[in-house]
Motif scaffolding. Structure first.
Motif, PDB file in Angstrom:
ATOM      1  N   ALA B 209      20.201  30.682 126.355  1.00 10.36           N
ATOM      2  CA  ALA B 209      21.870  30.748 126.427  1.00 10.36           C
ATOM      3  C   ALA B 209      22.112  32.278 126.351  1.00 10.36           C
ATOM      4  CB  ALA B 209      22.440  29.776 125.550  1.00 10.36           C
ATOM      5  N   LEU B 210      21.359  32.948 125.579  1.00  9.23           N
ATOM      6  CA  LEU B 210      21.615  34.243 125.055  1.00  9.23           C
ATOM      7  C   LEU B 210      22.670  35.226 125.930  1.00  9.23           C
ATOM      8  CD1 LEU B 210      21.676  34.828 122.167  1.00  9.23           C
ATOM      9  CD2 LEU B 210      19.374  36.685 122.668  1.00  9.23           C
ATOM     10  N   PRO B 211      22.039  35.578 127.068  1.00 12.47           N
ATOM     11  CA  PRO B 211      23.001  36.104 128.229  1.00 12.47           C
ATOM     12  C   PRO B 211      24.243  35.528 128.143  1.00 12.47           C
ATOM     13  CG  PRO B 211      20.862  35.871 128.797  1.00 12.47           C
ATOM     14  CD  PRO B 211      21.005  34.817 127.721  1.00 12.47           C
ATOM     15  N   THR B 212      24.468  34.383 128.241  1.00 11.44           N
ATOM     16  CA  THR B 212      25.864  33.727 128.526  1.00 11.44           C
ATOM     17  C   THR B 212      26.702  33.935 127.314  1.00 11.44           C
ATOM     18  OG1 THR B 212      24.683  32.157 129.786  1.00 11.44           O
ATOM     19  CG2 THR B 212      26.846  31.742 129.808  1.00 11.44           C
ATOM     20  N   LEU B 213      25.985  33.706 126.149  1.00 19.29           N
ATOM     21  CA  LEU B 213      26.643  33.848 124.878  1.00 19.29           C
ATOM     22  C   LEU B 213      27.124  35.329 124.636  1.00 19.29           C
ATOM     23  CD1 LEU B 213      24.148  32.491 122.092  1.00 19.29           C
ATOM     24  CD2 LEU B 213      26.441  31.950 122.349  1.00 19.29           C
ATOM     25  N   ALA B 214      26.369  36.064 125.099  1.00 18.33           N
ATOM     26  CA  ALA B 214      27.343  37.607 125.064  1.00 18.33           C
ATOM     27  C   ALA B 214      28.439  37.592 126.090  1.00 18.33           C
ATOM     28  CB  ALA B 214      26.381  38.742 125.741  1.00 18.33           C
ATOM     29  N   GLY B 215      28.300  37.283 127.064  1.00 20.73           N
ATOM     30  CA  GLY B 215      29.492  36.819 128.012  1.00 20.73           C
ATOM     31  C   GLY B 215      30.895  36.327 127.405  1.00 20.73           C
ATOM     32  N   GLU B 216      30.499  35.030 126.741  1.00 21.52           N
ATOM     33  CA  GLU B 216      31.266  34.180 126.059  1.00 21.52           C
ATOM     34  C   GLU B 216      31.958  35.081 124.919  1.00 21.52           C
ATOM     35  OE1 GLU B 216      32.619  31.347 126.889  1.00 21.52           O
ATOM     36  OE2 GLU B 216      31.503  31.026 128.695  1.00 21.52           O
ATOM     37  N   ALA B 217      31.219  35.805 124.205  1.00 20.40           N
ATOM     38  CA  ALA B 217      31.555  36.338 123.173  1.00 20.40           C
ATOM     39  C   ALA B 217      32.443  37.511 123.540  1.00 20.40           C
ATOM     40  CB  ALA B 217      30.526  37.210 122.194  1.00 20.40           C
ATOM     41  N   VAL B 218      32.479  38.254 124.542  1.00 21.62           N
ATOM     42  CA  VAL B 218      33.267  39.081 125.276  1.00 21.62           C
ATOM     43  C   VAL B 218      34.709  38.283 125.545  1.00 21.62           C
ATOM     44  CG1 VAL B 218      33.653  40.789 127.205  1.00 21.62           C
ATOM     45  CG2 VAL B 218      31.578  40.864 125.809  1.00 21.62           C
ATOM     46  N   LEU B 219      34.595  37.221 126.218  1.00 21.92           N
ATOM     47  CA  LEU B 219      35.561  36.729 126.496  1.00 21.92           C
ATOM     48  C   LEU B 219      36.531  36.090 125.483  1.00 21.92           C
ATOM     49  CD1 LEU B 219      34.647  34.104 129.349  1.00 21.92           C
ATOM     50  CD2 LEU B 219      36.008  36.094 129.627  1.00 21.92           C
ATOM     51  N   GLN B 220      35.645  35.921 124.318  1.00 18.01           N
ATOM     52  CA  GLN B 220      36.544  35.522 123.227  1.00 18.01           C
ATOM     53  C   GLN B 220      37.348  36.645 122.568  1.00 18.01           C
ATOM     54  OE1 GLN B 220      36.725  32.482 121.885  1.00 18.01           O
ATOM     55  NE2 GLN B 220      36.948  32.521 119.622  1.00 18.01           N
ATOM     56  N   LEU B 221      36.629  37.963 122.599  1.00 22.05           N
ATOM     57  CA  LEU B 221      37.339  39.000 122.287  1.00 22.05           C
ATOM     58  C   LEU B 221      38.645  39.435 122.969  1.00 22.05           C
ATOM     59  CD1 LEU B 221      37.510  41.883 120.826  1.00 22.05           C
ATOM     60  CD2 LEU B 221      36.352  42.674 122.847  1.00 22.05           C
ATOM     61  N   LYS B 222      38.557  38.792 124.243  1.00 20.38           N
ATOM     62  CA  LYS B 222      39.536  39.173 125.132  1.00 20.38           C
ATOM     63  C   LYS B 222      40.871  37.980 124.851  1.00 20.38           C
ATOM     64  CE  LYS B 222      38.762  39.786 129.516  1.00 20.38           C
ATOM     65  NZ  LYS B 222      37.903  39.703 130.629  1.00 20.38           N
ATOM     66  N   SER B 223      40.306  36.862 124.314  1.00 25.41           N
ATOM     67  CA  SER B 223      41.410  35.878 123.851  1.00 25.41           C
ATOM     68  C   SER B 223      41.989  36.255 122.691  1.00 25.41           C
ATOM     69  CB  SER B 223      40.704  34.535 123.936  1.00 25.41           C
ATOM     70  OG  SER B 223      39.883  34.478 124.915  1.00 25.41           O
TER      71      SER B 223
END
Lengths: 250, 283
Positions: B209-223
């Motif tokens: 899940a790590l690559p997706t986790l990175a993407g989700e962390a960026v999305l979280q920053l944008k939220s």
């Protein structure tokens, strides 16, 4: 109202608040929903157009076009949508008005609907570029080579080969983008456009029934999502006809 | 004898067509292509003109506030990603392998979180729950009340639930993607179920899940800027305050966009470092 028990009375009060005619606020919510759907549809369509151009530019464009497309997708996907919306909303309307004034025309008021569609479409375009680029790259190379060998022109090849055969690969990503588009319309509430979330907040603020109205709006958004999932499932089945199902293909 | 011939036959093409690392002409001088240099010059010129021609005199007055907002944004991001991930593991596990009584609520939770806008969830919690709480005297009397009157607990709660909802779906796929043989051999070694989860299942699922986790962390920053709408003072709300105070529109927003770009870069860089720590060949 007639019987003395508490629960039916509370329930009937809720129904009065949610009814579509003036004492209730249901009509406002539904109007907001229509605005949200209009913006989402427009933004998604604009995103598809930008995305197709961007994907072709990134795959087949000159080095300059490729770099420019890369800068566009990187920046738009790294900056929060809210900031982009504010930046494009203020800067965009201001820029257009300055150009109009400089060339001797009157200032115009850009409607919230158009501004919302353009701003969200610009954001959607960056994501759509990546989705479509991946999908085009997933097409078996032989199909493209065969089309070239038949002497098809690039536009004919795009219409007959590339777009239809990339569709099954692009659909999951595009479906996701559509859902993001419906949810991102809520961000326009911050710039004061009366879509579903802002209408809900106004209704809730006036009646003080915050919980009821936010739950109702959540239900409306959820219904859009679930309904979209059904439609997307159908389209995906149609686009993947003749191909092995996802589970078998693994 | 035949072995010898085969060896020489393989060696000849290896010697005649040596494969070097920088044989690929596209990668050789990536940054010195003429159009890249011109683009970089244009970029530098844009930044320089932004610095010289736009107004930045408000910056010293607000520098303390900006640092405070930056700190709060990063703090909210870190704590919600951490808590959300802790919540996502059981959610993913319940959906991937749990009994129906756990799997169905977990799936509904993920569907509801992913199907409604975060802004609405945030307002539902802050205005909705926040307006319900004062009606109950025992809540007003409890020790939690001073916290419940502030905005940030609602922001943290909403962002945590949102991250858990999106990440729970990712973890479901990651748990389901771990090869069955790994779990079977762990059981054959006599590991208890919790030990299997701790030693075999969870590490491999996280790696997937790590690559997706990175993407989700960026999305979280944008939220995170959404919390400004419920009066939490983060980086974004500092920018809107500058705009209200000084009537300067573009400069704070541009600075804000640059700030988020830099934080995104740092997140991507950190996750890449973590990914490199893990050997990528898995059975």
């Amino acid at each position: 109202m007639a019987d003395g028990s508490i629960i039916p009375e509370a329930l009937s009060q809720m129904l009065v608040l949610l009814s579509p005619s003036p004492p209730g606020w249901g009509g406002n919510l539904l109007r907001g929903l229509m605005h949200s759907l209009q913006i989402a549809l427009g933004a998604f369509g604009m995103g598809l157009i930008i995305g197709t151009l961007g994907a072709y530019g990134k795959l087949y464009g000159s080095p300059l076009v490729r770099d420019l497309a890369g800068i566009y997708t990187t920046i738009v996907r790294a900056v929060p949508e809210l900031v982009l919306i504010l930046l494009l909303y203020y800067a965009g309307t201001d820029l257009i008005n300055r150009i109009l004034e400089a060339s001797g025309y009157q200032r115009i008021d850009i409607s919230g609907l158009v501004a919302g569609i353009v701003v969200l479409g610009f954001v959607q375009g960056a994501y759509a570029t990546e989705v479509l680029r991946g999908a085009i790259k997933a097409i078996p190379q032989g199909e493209v080579e065969a089309a070239r060998a038949y002497g098809m022109s690039p536009t004919l090849m795009m219409r007959r080969i590339t777009l239809p055969s990339m569709l099954p690969y692009a659909l999951p990503g595009l479906a996701n983008l559509w859902l993001i588009a419906t949810k991102d319309t809520a961000l326009l509430a911050v710039v004061g456009f009366s879509e579903l979330t802002l209408e809900t907040r106004q209704a809730a603020g006036t009646t003080k029934a915050y919980f009821l109205f936010f739950m109702a709006a959540g239900l409306l958004y959820l219904l859009i999502t679930l309904f979209s999932n059904v439609i997307v499932g159908r389209i995906e089945k149609w686009a993947r006809r003749g191909m092995p199902s996802v589970r078998e293909a693994r | 004898m035949s072995n010898l011939i085969a060896d020489t036959e393989i060696e000849v093409p290896l010697e005649t067509f040596p494969i070097h690392k920088d044989a690929d002409p596209d990668r050789k001088n990536e940054w010195t292509q003429p159009h890249r240099i011109i683009l970089m010059l244009i970029g530098v010129a844009l930044v320089a003109s932004a610095i010289f021609f736009l107004r930045w005199d408000w910056l010293p007055n607000y520098s303390g506030l900006i640092l405070q907002g930056l700190w709060r944004t990063i703090w909210i991001l870190c704590i919600t990603v951490f808590l959300g991930f802790l919540l996502a593991v059981p959610l993913g596990l319940a959906q991937a392998a749990g009994p129906a009584i756990l799997a169905v609520p977990a799936r509904w939770f993920c569907t509801i979180i992913r199907g409604t806008p975060l802004l609405l969830q945030l307002w539902l919690l802050y205005y909705g729950l926040g307006s319900l709480f004062p009606q109950y005297p025992w809540i007003r009397g409890s020790e939690l009340w001073p916290y419940l009157r502030q905005a940030w607990p609602y922001a943290v709660l909403a962002l945590t639930l949102s991250y858990a909802g999106y990440e729970g779906e990712v973890m479901r796929g990651a748990f389901a993607g771990v090869p069955k043989g790994q779990l079977e051999s762990a059981r054959a070694f006599g590991m208890r179920r919790f030990t299997i989860l701790r030693r075999i299942w969870l590490p491999q699922a996280i790696h997937r899940a790590l690559p997706t986790l990175a993407g989700e962390a960026v999305l979280q920053l944008k939220s995170t800027p959404l919390v400004a709408t419920i009066t939490v003072v983060d980086l974004y709300s500092v920018a809107s305050r500058v705009r209200q105070d000084t009537f300067i529109t573009y400069e704070p927003l541009l600075l804000l966009a640059a700030g988020y770009l830099i934080i995104t870069g740092i997140i991507v860089f950190l996750f890449r470092r973590v990914e490199k720590l893990i050997p990528s060949r898995l059975g």
